[in-house]
Design a protein around this motif. Sequence first.
Motif, PDB file in Angstrom:
ATOM      1  N   TYR A 188      47.272  34.750  33.542  1.00  0.00           N
ATOM      2  CA  TYR A 188      48.109  35.855  34.039  1.00  0.00           C
ATOM      3  C   TYR A 188      48.077  35.914  35.581  1.00  0.00           C
ATOM      4  N   LEU A 189      46.877  35.662  36.136  1.00  0.00           N
ATOM      5  CA  LEU A 189      46.743  35.701  37.598  1.00  0.00           C
ATOM      6  C   LEU A 189      47.562  34.587  38.239  1.00  0.00           C
ATOM      7  N   SER A 190      47.489  33.403  37.651  1.00  0.00           N
ATOM      8  CA  SER A 190      48.257  32.267  38.186  1.00  0.00           C
ATOM      9  C   SER A 190      49.751  32.557  38.141  1.00  0.00           C
ATOM     10  N   ARG A 191      50.197  33.092  37.000  1.00  0.00           N
ATOM     11  CA  ARG A 191      51.630  33.420  36.865  1.00  0.00           C
ATOM     12  C   ARG A 191      52.063  34.459  37.898  1.00  0.00           C
ATOM     13  N   SER A 192      51.165  35.405  38.180  1.00  0.00           N
ATOM     14  CA  SER A 192      51.522  36.512  39.088  1.00  0.00           C
ATOM     15  C   SER A 192      51.537  36.091  40.549  1.00  0.00           C
ATOM     16  N   GLY A 193      50.807  35.004  40.856  1.00  0.00           N
ATOM     17  CA  GLY A 193      50.711  34.585  42.254  1.00  0.00           C
ATOM     18  C   GLY A 193      49.396  34.992  42.893  1.00  0.00           C
ATOM     19  N   TYR A 194      48.472  35.561  42.087  1.00  0.00           N
ATOM     20  CA  TYR A 194      47.142  35.891  42.601  1.00  0.00           C
ATOM     21  C   TYR A 194      46.245  34.664  42.488  1.00  0.00           C
ATOM     22  N   ASP A 195      45.145  34.697  43.244  1.00  0.00           N
ATOM     23  CA  ASP A 195      44.190  33.589  43.208  1.00  0.00           C
ATOM     24  C   ASP A 195      43.269  33.747  41.988  1.00  0.00           C
ATOM     25  N   PRO A 196      43.391  32.877  40.983  1.00  0.00           N
ATOM     26  CA  PRO A 196      42.574  33.048  39.771  1.00  0.00           C
ATOM     27  C   PRO A 196      41.083  32.791  40.003  1.00  0.00           C
ATOM     28  N   SER A 197      40.745  32.063  41.075  1.00  0.00           N
ATOM     29  CA  SER A 197      39.337  31.725  41.298  1.00  0.00           C
ATOM     30  C   SER A 197      38.493  32.951  41.651  1.00  0.00           C
ATOM     31  N   VAL A 198      39.132  34.045  42.080  1.00  0.00           N
ATOM     32  CA  VAL A 198      38.346  35.233  42.445  1.00  0.00           C
ATOM     33  C   VAL A 198      37.718  35.892  41.220  1.00  0.00           C
ATOM     34  N   LEU A 199      38.254  35.586  40.042  1.00  0.00           N
ATOM     35  CA  LEU A 199      37.647  36.122  38.817  1.00  0.00           C
ATOM     36  C   LEU A 199      36.210  35.613  38.717  1.00  0.00           C
ATOM     37  N   LEU A 200      36.021  34.355  39.064  1.00  0.00           N
ATOM     38  CA  LEU A 200      34.684  33.757  39.041  1.00  0.00           C
ATOM     39  C   LEU A 200      33.836  34.262  40.212  1.00  0.00           C
ATOM     40  N   SER A 201      34.408  34.258  41.409  1.00  0.00           N
ATOM     41  CA  SER A 201      33.608  34.653  42.577  1.00  0.00           C
ATOM     42  C   SER A 201      33.160  36.112  42.463  1.00  0.00           C
ATOM     43  N   TYR A 202      34.023  36.971  41.913  1.00  0.00           N
ATOM     44  CA  TYR A 202      33.650  38.383  41.748  1.00  0.00           C
ATOM     45  C   TYR A 202      32.522  38.521  40.722  1.00  0.00           C
TER      46      TYR A 202
ATOM     47  N   PHE B 176      50.430  49.469  40.602  1.00  0.00           N
ATOM     48  CA  PHE B 176      51.276  48.370  41.087  1.00  0.00           C
ATOM     49  C   PHE B 176      50.653  47.016  40.734  1.00  0.00           C
ATOM     50  N   VAL B 177      49.356  46.892  41.065  1.00  0.00           N
ATOM     51  CA  VAL B 177      48.663  45.618  40.801  1.00  0.00           C
ATOM     52  C   VAL B 177      48.624  45.369  39.291  1.00  0.00           C
ATOM     53  N   GLY B 178      48.238  46.399  38.541  1.00  0.00           N
ATOM     54  CA  GLY B 178      48.112  46.264  37.084  1.00  0.00           C
ATOM     55  C   GLY B 178      49.427  45.919  36.412  1.00  0.00           C
ATOM     56  N   ASN B 179      50.489  46.583  36.809  1.00  0.00           N
ATOM     57  CA  ASN B 179      51.789  46.306  36.187  1.00  0.00           C
ATOM     58  C   ASN B 179      52.309  44.918  36.532  1.00  0.00           C
ATOM     59  N   THR B 180      52.034  44.470  37.752  1.00  0.00           N
ATOM     60  CA  THR B 180      52.445  43.114  38.139  1.00  0.00           C
ATOM     61  C   THR B 180      51.784  42.092  37.211  1.00  0.00           C
ATOM     62  N   VAL B 181      50.489  42.279  36.985  1.00  0.00           N
ATOM     63  CA  VAL B 181      49.761  41.348  36.112  1.00  0.00           C
ATOM     64  C   VAL B 181      50.222  41.512  34.656  1.00  0.00           C
ATOM     65  N   ALA B 182      50.371  42.756  34.220  1.00  0.00           N
ATOM     66  CA  ALA B 182      50.773  43.011  32.821  1.00  0.00           C
ATOM     67  C   ALA B 182      52.123  42.365  32.509  1.00  0.00           C
ATOM     68  N   LEU B 183      53.059  42.456  33.465  1.00  0.00           N
ATOM     69  CA  LEU B 183      54.381  41.862  33.227  1.00  0.00           C
ATOM     70  C   LEU B 183      54.303  40.342  33.136  1.00  0.00           C
ATOM     71  N   ASN B 184      53.242  39.769  33.720  1.00  0.00           N
ATOM     72  CA  ASN B 184      53.050  38.321  33.641  1.00  0.00           C
ATOM     73  C   ASN B 184      52.108  37.921  32.504  1.00  0.00           C
ATOM     74  N   SER B 185      51.743  38.898  31.676  1.00  0.00           N
ATOM     75  CA  SER B 185      50.842  38.609  30.554  1.00  0.00           C
ATOM     76  C   SER B 185      51.659  38.135  29.351  1.00  0.00           C
TER      77      SER B 185
END
Lengths: 154, 289
Positions: free
Chosen positions: B220-234, B80-89
């Motif tokens: 892709y994260l921004s388009r999907s509605g996820y927080d892109p800053s977690v890529l850095l924090s992770y 679910f998570v992957g497809n949401t992001v992929a569709l926004n890629s």
Amino acid sequence: MKQLSYFFILIVLIFLSNYTKAEIARVVTKENAIREDCRFYSPVIAKVTLNDELEIINGQGDWYKVGYQGSAGCIHESAIDKKYISLSSIDETNQTSTSVYEVSLAGKGFLNVEQNYKNRNPKASFAIVKEIEDFEISDQELTLFVQNGKLRLP
Amino acid sequence: MIRIVYINLLLSLFLSGCFTAYKVGKAPIDSAKRISKESKRAKDPITDVEEYYIGRAVAANIVSSYPVLVDDELTTYVSFVGNTVALNSNKPTTYGGYHFAILDTNEINAFASPGGIIFITKGLVDSLENEDELAAVLAHEIAHINNQDGIALIKAARSASAGSLILKEPLRIIGSITPSYIAQLTNYFIQSVDDAFNTVAVNGYSTEQELEADKAAVLYLSRSGYDPSVLLSYQMRLYEEGQTSGVEKMRTHPGAFERMEKLKLNLPPVQVNKTNFELRAERFQATIE
């Protein structure tokens, strides 16, 4: 004289109609869907598979409105190849063909190649890959997942 | 009057005939042009179909090294998570579609097979704290697929030498795929799969490819509605844990420090709705536990 002119116009129209063809695109994914509206997970009007020919009606952003077997709907631009020439009219156009190359590889060519690869690499687990590919999630469930998570789909 | 009708009719037929003759005469020229263009394609970027078959073989090799976790609930959630992001890629549709699987190992890693099969390890899932982090990891892998990083070596090799396949191109066009052609293609395919497997699962990507994948993932994260800053924090958390334990995390994703520095510069000023973030974090916890 007037009747004669109409007759002449009719003949010219018949002549021209032979050389005016709708723009045709080809499906470039294994399977895909023609959707009611131009967005992912809109209701499916028809299922299409690799190399199905679609008639382009118009473009709508990243989507195309297409005709397929008497119905019209939307398909995403990444799922089709517009620079396609029909295999049945291969010598009737001077468009760039990207199709024949892929068709031959997608068909007999690559299936044989993959089988040869499997024979030489018996440890490679293609059966598990098939299971992964066959694992499906439904359109409705994903839409609900996106809505519940306050996410967005294009 | 009748004479004029006949003249018009003959003129139309003559014009039509000229056009047909032009077409017939033109066909071989067009064929030659097309064959020439098709031959040039052997040097062109790899087609989606080729990429798909190479990716399948790479995936088959990965799953022969790591067992796949059989957990439908977790796999569905990751899908679910992957497809949401992929569709926004930038490439929401691939030839075979996007597919996600979890490898049953404590190693922390993720692999993107060319064409769209993405693996994350159970160890990686355990290292995540929320859904947005999962989305960030998957977005990065989806970016590798969008950017065709797994087949970059093959593309480079193909550009460097046209290869003997060109000679067989006309045979392919008329549909005569001979056994020798298949054998030749098989050898070429084996070499391509080895190159892609080494990139994806052994040596990893170049730092430049990683930086580009991070940049795309943020989008892709921004388009999907996820927080892109977690890529850095992770990444920072993994990096710090790696420094403490002395064990390098995500060994196929090099240049961690440089990546983080670049990411800091590339992160857009996105206002994240904390309530929605928490809502997603809750369903993540519910699924993981």
